[in-house]
Design an enzyme around this catalytic site. Structure first.
Site, PDB file in Angstrom:
ATOM      1  N   HIS A  44     109.317 -28.182  55.247  1.00  0.00           N
ATOM      2  CA  HIS A  44     109.946 -28.224  54.071  1.00  0.00           C
ATOM      3  C   HIS A  44     109.136 -27.854  52.962  1.00  0.00           C
ATOM      4  O   HIS A  44     108.091 -27.774  52.760  1.00  0.00           O
ATOM      5  CB  HIS A  44     110.089 -29.960  54.267  1.00  0.00           C
ATOM      6  CG  HIS A  44     111.452 -30.497  55.016  1.00  0.00           C
ATOM      7  ND1 HIS A  44     111.981 -31.712  54.679  1.00  0.00           N
ATOM      8  CD2 HIS A  44     111.616 -29.845  56.176  1.00  0.00           C
ATOM      9  CE1 HIS A  44     112.773 -31.894  55.889  1.00  0.00           C
ATOM     10  NE2 HIS A  44     112.673 -30.636  56.700  1.00  0.00           N
ATOM     11  N   GLU A  76     108.459 -29.212  49.988  1.00  0.00           N
ATOM     12  CA  GLU A  76     107.361 -30.207  49.517  1.00  0.00           C
ATOM     13  C   GLU A  76     106.085 -30.213  50.515  1.00  0.00           C
ATOM     14  O   GLU A  76     105.116 -30.038  49.976  1.00  0.00           O
ATOM     15  CB  GLU A  76     107.898 -31.809  49.734  1.00  0.00           C
ATOM     16  CG  GLU A  76     108.867 -32.201  49.031  1.00  0.00           C
ATOM     17  CD  GLU A  76     110.250 -32.020  49.809  1.00  0.00           C
ATOM     18  OE1 GLU A  76     111.137 -32.917  49.455  1.00  0.00           O
ATOM     19  OE2 GLU A  76     110.440 -31.078  50.592  1.00  0.00           O
ATOM     20  N   CYS A 132     113.070 -36.345  51.799  1.00  0.00           N
ATOM     21  CA  CYS A 132     113.237 -37.081  53.079  1.00  0.00           C
ATOM     22  C   CYS A 132     112.054 -38.166  53.275  1.00  0.00           C
ATOM     23  O   CYS A 132     111.153 -38.010  52.686  1.00  0.00           O
ATOM     24  CB  CYS A 132     113.560 -36.157  54.333  1.00  0.00           C
ATOM     25  SG  CYS A 132     112.168 -35.398  54.737  1.00  0.00           S
ATOM     26  N   CYS A 153     108.735 -36.345  53.907  1.00  0.00           N
ATOM     27  CA  CYS A 153     108.106 -35.627  52.934  1.00  0.00           C
ATOM     28  C   CYS A 153     107.756 -36.669  51.797  1.00  0.00           C
ATOM     29  O   CYS A 153     106.799 -36.778  51.136  1.00  0.00           O
ATOM     30  CB  CYS A 153     109.330 -34.677  52.164  1.00  0.00           C
ATOM     31  SG  CYS A 153     109.265 -33.136  53.030  1.00  0.00           S
TER      32      CYS A 153
END
Length: 149
Positions: free
Chosen positions: A53, A55, A83, A86
């Site tokens: 992801h 991040e 999420c 993260c």
């Protein structure tokens, strides 16, 4: 008028680039002492890695730049509410402030869903600021998914 930030604009550029690569358009930027030290977009499809992801990619880059496990004093700008995975990485990295754009009612874990930073098991919670360029970030996502239907 929506709140703006040059750092969030850079995150939006990363999100747009991710979308152009066929990734879900999410971008992230790590800032330390007023300057960008890392930036990334989603790369889960490219890397065939569910943890890639934006991040986490940006946090990994920043850790390499600083040669440190923790990013004390750093701020993270991300186009979408993180999420649970993260949110945890942000906590473990000791990010000082989290700025995010669009909220994610289905998958978000900061102000929606499990509200990770409000849990007793969370040892470090960043200051959280939501809605920064949120309309622009949401539009990127809506356009991306609209083209795939």
């Amino acid at each position: 008028m929506a709140m703006r930030s040059g750092f969030m604009d850079r995150a939006l550029q990363q999100a747009l680039a991710a979308g152009q690569r066929g990734e879900v358009p999410v971008g992230a930027v790590v800032v330390l002492d007023g300057r960008i030290i890392a930036e990334a977009g989603n790369r889960t499809r490219e890397k065939r890695d569910v943890t890639a992801h934006a991040e986490i990619e940006a946090i990994r880059q920043a850790a390499r730049v600083l040669d440190a496990e923790r990013l004390n004093g750093a701020d993270l700008y991300v186009t979408l509410e993180p999420c649970a995975m993260c949110a945890a990485a942000i906590s473990f990295a000791r990010i000082r402030r989290l700025y995010y754009g669009a909220e994610d009612v289905k998958g978000g874990a900061v102000d929606n869903g499990p509200r990770f930073y409000a849990q007793a098991t969370c040892h470090h919670a960043p200051e959280v600021y939501s809605g920064l360029a949120g309309e622009d970030a949401a539009r990127l996502l809506t356009d991306f998914f609209g083209q795939r239907r």
